[in-house]
Design an enzyme around this catalytic site. Sequence first.
Site, mmCIF file in Angstrom:
data_model
loop_
_atom_site.group_PDB
_atom_site.id
_atom_site.type_symbol
_atom_site.label_atom_id
_atom_site.label_comp_id
_atom_site.label_asym_id
_atom_site.label_seq_id
_atom_site.Cartn_x
_atom_site.Cartn_y
_atom_site.Cartn_z
ATOM 1 N N GLY A 45 -52.873 -4.635 50.505
ATOM 2 C CA GLY A 45 -54.147 -4.780 50.071
ATOM 3 C C GLY A 45 -55.132 -3.968 50.864
ATOM 4 N N GLN A 50 -63.313 -2.044 54.253
ATOM 5 C CA GLN A 50 -62.210 -1.427 55.296
ATOM 6 C C GLN A 50 -62.384 0.134 55.013
ATOM 7 O OE1 GLN A 50 -59.111 -4.376 53.717
ATOM 8 N NE2 GLN A 50 -58.580 -3.873 56.027
ATOM 9 N N CYS A 106 -53.968 -7.338 59.410
ATOM 10 C CA CYS A 106 -54.803 -6.662 58.807
ATOM 11 C C CYS A 106 -54.826 -5.184 59.381
ATOM 12 C CB CYS A 106 -55.905 -7.150 58.952
ATOM 13 S SG CYS A 106 -57.535 -6.350 58.431
ATOM 14 N N LEU A 107 -55.152 -4.060 58.153
ATOM 15 C CA LEU A 107 -55.392 -2.909 58.637
ATOM 16 C C LEU A 107 -56.489 -2.408 59.472
ATOM 17 C CD1 LEU A 107 -54.528 -1.341 54.973
ATOM 18 C CD2 LEU A 107 -52.927 -1.258 57.106
ATOM 19 N N HIS A 148 -57.012 -13.111 51.248
ATOM 20 C CA HIS A 148 -57.434 -12.224 52.524
ATOM 21 C C HIS A 148 -58.271 -11.170 52.176
ATOM 22 C CE1 HIS A 148 -56.059 -10.301 56.205
ATOM 23 N NE2 HIS A 148 -56.597 -9.042 55.540
ATOM 24 N N GLU A 149 -58.001 -10.542 51.372
ATOM 25 C CA GLU A 149 -58.804 -9.402 50.684
ATOM 26 C C GLU A 149 -60.315 -9.779 50.111
ATOM 27 O OE1 GLU A 149 -58.147 -6.414 51.699
ATOM 28 O OE2 GLU A 149 -55.971 -6.781 52.055
ATOM 29 N N HIS A 152 -62.554 -10.036 52.994
ATOM 30 C CA HIS A 152 -63.184 -8.995 53.439
ATOM 31 C C HIS A 152 -64.718 -8.614 52.564
ATOM 32 C CE1 HIS A 152 -60.661 -7.033 56.312
ATOM 33 N NE2 HIS A 152 -59.571 -7.223 55.506
#
Length: 192
Positions: A45, A50, A106-107, A148-149, A152
């Site tokens: 995701g 991000q 997380c990226l 999670h997304e 963000h």
Amino acid sequence: MILPVVAYGHPVLRKECVDVDKDYPELDKLIADMWETMYYTNGVGIAAPQVNRAVRIFVIDTEQIVEGFDEEDRKEFPDEKGIKQTFINARIVETSGEPWAYNEGCLSIPKIREDINRPEHVRLKFVDENFVEHEEDYYGITARVIQHEYDHIDGKLFIDYLPPLKKRLLKKKLEDITKGKVRVDYRMLLPK
């Protein structure tokens, strides 16, 4: 086009994002670039903050997680199908179910993974890439990735759920990410 991923410490990761409409400049390109960036970075995701856009858009692909399930995962999540979907202007209607721990990463916070408790169910209102309205229920791994997304686009990070002591123990690693001292296979956009 593969976009740089915003690193921990960049202010866009802490912004509450704004809704978009059909006239948002180059919306189709942004969504396509998010998909390409997510797959290039081996993510499941990615949210618009991000990739340095403070708008309420995220994409997820949990089909790839389900395809990789081992026997134990299949027992734990027998009904998990996985989805590949774009979420625009999402709002959580409700969460429910027993919170359960899962090791998240997380990226934007590479090389750090921690067990995070989240509810097993989420109901979400959103529009898709064609601006068709939806209200859907999600469970299991898919619900977790969505939450999670979604965090963000609300300016939250998975590490915000950690106890204070654990956060203090991660302080040096987080500082290293902010300074670009962590090696990843993708471009990172560092805070200024």
